[in-house]
Design an enzyme around this catalytic site. Structure first.
Site, short mmCIF file in Angstrom:
data_model
loop_
_atom_site.label_atom_id
_atom_site.label_comp_id
_atom_site.label_asym_id
_atom_site.label_seq_id
_atom_site.Cartn_x
_atom_site.Cartn_y
_atom_site.Cartn_z
N CYS A 147 130.21 27.52 -17.58
CA CYS A 147 128.95 26.95 -18.08
C CYS A 147 128.14 28.00 -18.84
O CYS A 147 127.77 29.05 -18.29
CB CYS A 147 128.15 26.40 -16.90
SG CYS A 147 126.43 26.03 -17.27
N GLY A 148 127.83 27.71 -20.09
CA GLY A 148 127.05 28.64 -20.92
C GLY A 148 125.65 28.88 -20.39
O GLY A 148 125.13 30.00 -20.43
N HIS A 149 124.99 27.83 -19.87
CA HIS A 149 123.65 27.98 -19.32
C HIS A 149 123.68 28.89 -18.08
O HIS A 149 122.75 29.67 -17.85
CB HIS A 149 123.07 26.61 -18.95
CG HIS A 149 122.86 25.71 -20.13
ND1 HIS A 149 121.95 25.98 -21.12
CD2 HIS A 149 123.47 24.55 -20.48
CE1 HIS A 149 121.99 25.02 -22.02
NE2 HIS A 149 122.90 24.15 -21.67
N CYS A 150 124.74 28.76 -17.28
CA CYS A 150 124.88 29.62 -16.09
C CYS A 150 125.06 31.07 -16.50
O CYS A 150 124.48 31.98 -15.90
CB CYS A 150 126.08 29.17 -15.25
SG CYS A 150 126.00 27.44 -14.72
#
Length: 507
Positions: free
Chosen positions: A72-75
């Site tokens: 996950c990029g946001h993570c």
């Protein structure tokens, strides 16, 4: 099984069997490690799984857990801030710790806590795993630290005498104090809930009768003290309804803003998160004394619309220069006034020859009453707009083309900077090439950042709308796969996708 093999090995006299014994022992050792409740750390963040989760809850009074997915990029973006917040809390000897769980690997935990998106942060208090609190703060290190700290200690400082409360009020530009006859009552408890959520403000609480008298209060009241605009704003608690947390939060947000804001890098987040439905903007050149004086009438008009209209000054030579294209303006257009409806980005333009407070008030009221038409942006149509397979529409030509009763018009609304729009550009060109000789079908596109329509609001890019031939001004939004074959099926079927036959399972 391992002991049996070890005992039989020498009797059987085989090296292969010895190797199998070693492999089994190694495997069992690895399983023991996985099943262990030992808690490891990475950058001050506890690494949790289903076998050590209960231990972590029992050892830490407050535990903020990030449920993440490795891909996950946001993570990945959150990880450095989360680690920094973990280090700060640990250095302060806070009772709170931060932890993380790979929700894609620890599916049992993900299911137990209803994790459906990443990252999801939940706060566990006093070992209770049945009712974790959803994280509602900002996704940066300071936001995380302040949110957790507010829950680690009292959400509001108890103020017991006039000297203490005066020092508290003078300590910052803005503070909130709840005056309650009973700090254990329902209204006070609701106030403490608001204080726990609004971590960017400082809260105090007072119960002493002398403090009610000192600040001119007779009943339970929440007061906002500011070093700008009016010094004290009171929000009395309704005796019948009590204290509504959502309404108090909204009032504090509205009244914590200056009556007239200047649009800067520091205030932009406050302005856009204020949840005030209309913004009245004065565009001016701050280097011009004549234009600066226009702020007096602007400020005088602002008081009557507080909470409904946010008044903002935009310096066209400063930070405000970046927003000029959104309004189709240049610095040379200053001074000028615009009102924006935030729900749909409709813009209304006031005549430039009058900047008095009465004229501004009249204009705003006319917009609110629906008596003013929006000022719509439109680029000029390119000379070759209808010679290529994909027709280029602008605000001025859209109505004539899209609602032509003899044509079926398929329009892509896009933004030049949008990667999704860029990704489907080739498919749109191929579609247009396929239908370029069809008199009844038009494939078109419109740059929605430079063109606006009165009755159609574009909320995301790309948005695809189909305008079928015939009377009635009909419009159908396309919501399916963005490839040429799906587009073609949609067009050939008159603006709907044909239903696929049910797939039968082979035994």
């Amino acid at each position: 099984l391992v002991l049996s093999l070890a005992w039989l090995g020498p009797a059987l006299g085989g090296e292969d069997e010895d190797e199998e014994v070693i492999e089994e022992e190694e495997k069992e050792k690895e399983e023991d490690e996985v099943l262990s409740d030992e808690i490891k750390e990475e950058d001050n963040v506890l690494v949790l799984h289903e076998h050590n989760f209960a231990r972590a809850l029992s050892e830490h009074q407050l535990l903020l857990v990030e449920f993440y997915a490795p891909w996950c990029g946001h993570c990945q973006q959150l990880a450095p801030a989360f680690a920094q917040a973990a280090a700060e809390l640990r250095n302060e000897s806070s009772p709170a710790r931060l932890a993380k769980v790979d929700a894609t690997a620890q599916t049992a935990l993900a299911t137990e806590f209803g994790i459906t998106s990443y990252p999801t942060l939940k706060l566990f208090r006093d070992g209770n795993r049945t009712h974790p609190l959803a994280y509602t703060g900002r996704m940066d290190s300071q936001g995380i630290v302040r949110w957790v700290q507010r829950r680690a200690g009292p959400s509001a400082t108890l103020l017991q005498d006039t000297d203490t409360i005066a020092a508290f009020i003078n300590s910052q530009d803005l503070v909130v104090i709840g005056f309650f006859k009973d700090l254990r009552g329902e209204a006070a408890q609701a106030f403490f809930e608001v204080a726990a959520e609004m971590v960017d403000m400082t809260f105090g609480a007072a119960e002493a009768a002398e403090l009610f008298q000192a600040y001119g209060l007779a009943a339970d009241t929440v007061c906002l003290f500011k070093k700008f605009d009016e010094r004290q704003t009171n929000f009395p608690v309704d005796p019948a309804r009590g204290l509504d947390t959502a309404e108090l939060t909204r009032l504090l947000r509205v009244h914590s803003l200056q009556l007239v804001m200047e649009f800067t890098n520091e205030t932009s987040n406050q302005i856009f998160s204020a949840k005030i439905p209309h913004h009245m903007l004065l565009f001016l050149n701050k280097s011009s004394p004549g234009q600066l004086s226009l702020q007096d009438g602007f400020r005088a008009a602002a008081g009557g619309f507080r909470g409904e209209v946010l008044f903002v000054v935009v310096d066209v030579t400063g930070h405000g220069a970046d927003v000029l294209p959104f309004f189709g303006m240049t610095a040379a257009d200053a001074p000028t006034l615009r009102l924006v409806k935030m729900e749909n980005n409709r813009k209304y333009q006031m005549e430039q020859d009058n900047f008095s407070d009465s004229a501004i008030r009249s204009f705003i009221q006319a917009v609110l009453d629906g008596k003013v038409k929006p000022h719509l942006l439109s680029a000029e149509p390119p000379e070759d707009w209808d010679t290529r397979p994909v027709k280029v529409l602008v605000g001025k030509t859209f109505e004539r083309v899209a609602f032509d009763e003899t044509k079926n018009v398929f329009v892509k609304f896009y933004a030049p900077w949008c990667p999704h729009c860029q990704a489907m550009a080739a498919a749109w060109e191929e579609l247009a090439e396929r239908y370029k000789d069809r008199e009844d079908i038009v494939i078109a596109e419109m740059d929605s950042t430079a063109n606006e329509l009165e009755n159609i609001t574009i909320h995301g890019y790309p948005t695809l709308h189909y305008f079928p031939a015939g009377p009635g001004r009909k419009m159908v939004e396309f919501k399916s796969a963005r490839d040429v074959e799906t587009f073609s099926k949609f067009l050939e079927n008159g603006g709907t996708l044909p239903e696929e036959p049910p797939v039968s399972e082979v035994p």
